[in-house]
Design an enzyme around this catalytic site. Sequence first.
Site, PDB file in Angstrom:
ATOM      1  N   GLN A 162      -4.383  -1.877   9.351  1.00  0.00           N
ATOM      2  CA  GLN A 162      -4.284  -3.175   8.694  1.00  0.00           C
ATOM      3  C   GLN A 162      -4.963  -4.265   9.525  1.00  0.00           C
ATOM      4  OE1 GLN A 162      -3.070  -3.829   5.523  1.00  0.00           O
ATOM      5  NE2 GLN A 162      -3.903  -5.864   5.887  1.00  0.00           N
TER       6      GLN A 162
ATOM      7  N   ASP B  77     -10.439   3.153   3.916  1.00  0.00           N
ATOM      8  CA  ASP B  77     -10.484   1.698   3.719  1.00  0.00           C
ATOM      9  C   ASP B  77     -11.909   1.179   3.955  1.00  0.00           C
ATOM     10  OD1 ASP B  77      -9.042  -0.594   2.996  1.00  0.00           O
ATOM     11  OD2 ASP B  77      -8.749  -1.205   5.080  1.00  0.00           O
TER      12      ASP B  77
ATOM     13  N   LYS C  10       0.848  -1.209   0.000  1.00  0.00           N
ATOM     14  CA  LYS C  10       0.000   0.000   0.000  1.00  0.00           C
ATOM     15  C   LYS C  10       0.880   1.254   0.000  1.00  0.00           C
ATOM     16  CE  LYS C  10      -3.743  -2.715   1.871  1.00  0.00           C
ATOM     17  NZ  LYS C  10      -4.435  -3.293   3.038  1.00  0.00           N
TER      18      LYS C  10
END
Length: 285
Positions: A97, A120, A53
Amino acid sequence: MAIILDGKSTSKQIEAQLALRVQNLRSIREHPPVLATILVGADPASATYVRMKGEACRRIGMESLPVHLDTETTTEQLLAEIQRLNEHPDVHGILLQHPVPAHIDERACFDAIDARKDVDGVGCLGFGRMSMGLDAYGSATPQGIMHLLAAYDLALSGLHAVVVGRSPILGKPMAMMLLAADCTVTICHSRTQNLPKILRDADLVVGAVGKPRFIQADWIRDQAIVVDAGYHPGGIGDIDLDPLKNRVRAYTPVPGGVGPMTIATLMLQAVMAAERSLQQGRIQD
Ligand code: NAP
């Protein structure tokens, strides 16, 4: 011949457009757009995803702000870090994450991310808004799948879509997005009975089970659209794809299907957040 839903090339096209948008942002604003990436612990797969990312940020001209916390981090410490990033004026997006170590309340931490920075798409607020058809950043993997299906102009209205998996950041939002696209949606999970029978009735199958080649080829009918969100070592997905390649309408390869679209969607939403923060700043000036 089946259409290969090529996430790799589609994500490259998206990134090329994003690079221009970032260039434009950088010509207006002194600071580049910034995506903060939080990694908790030392899981090698998670570390790889975070690194990928960060690399995607660099490819499109954004900056990443990596935050690496050790495995012993408590929920309170992680919440404090998220709060710091929420208040940081130069951070436009925050990625936490998944998964975090088991002792941390991941849901509380996802929901602590300011919805304006939740690029996200992991928060309850964004999920609820997306489900109601309101503006929100979609969860990156299912949103990436929707972008991929759209890139190939696959008409979804009226299709019977079967989503195998109901996790908060994949199966559930996937089902809501397909519902919004006028599919008739069935959600299957570990307690579902007679999964092969349900799948044989599917026009569109999304495999999001987390078990290598769990969904058998003979459970899927001819001319179905097959999306495999799974990824396991050795480039294996959740669906036994090989026998399907000559008889389905379209399928996502593993690797090179859903994975690159997840990252491209995260980047797209981070750029959108940076653009919106700039507009917001102008309104306030
Ligand atoms: P997860 O949280 O483990 O969820 C798995 C889901 O599958 C659960 O809802 C579970 O049902 C269901 N399931 C388990 N066994 C089943 C069975 N025998 N029959 C039917 N359903 C069953 O996994 P996830 O995070 O959603 O991830 C799913 C897959 O997608 C994994 O392979 C993961 O690596 C991949 N993934 C890929 C990306 C990407 O960017 N490419 C991103 C995220 C995830 P219950 O709810 O009943 O337990």
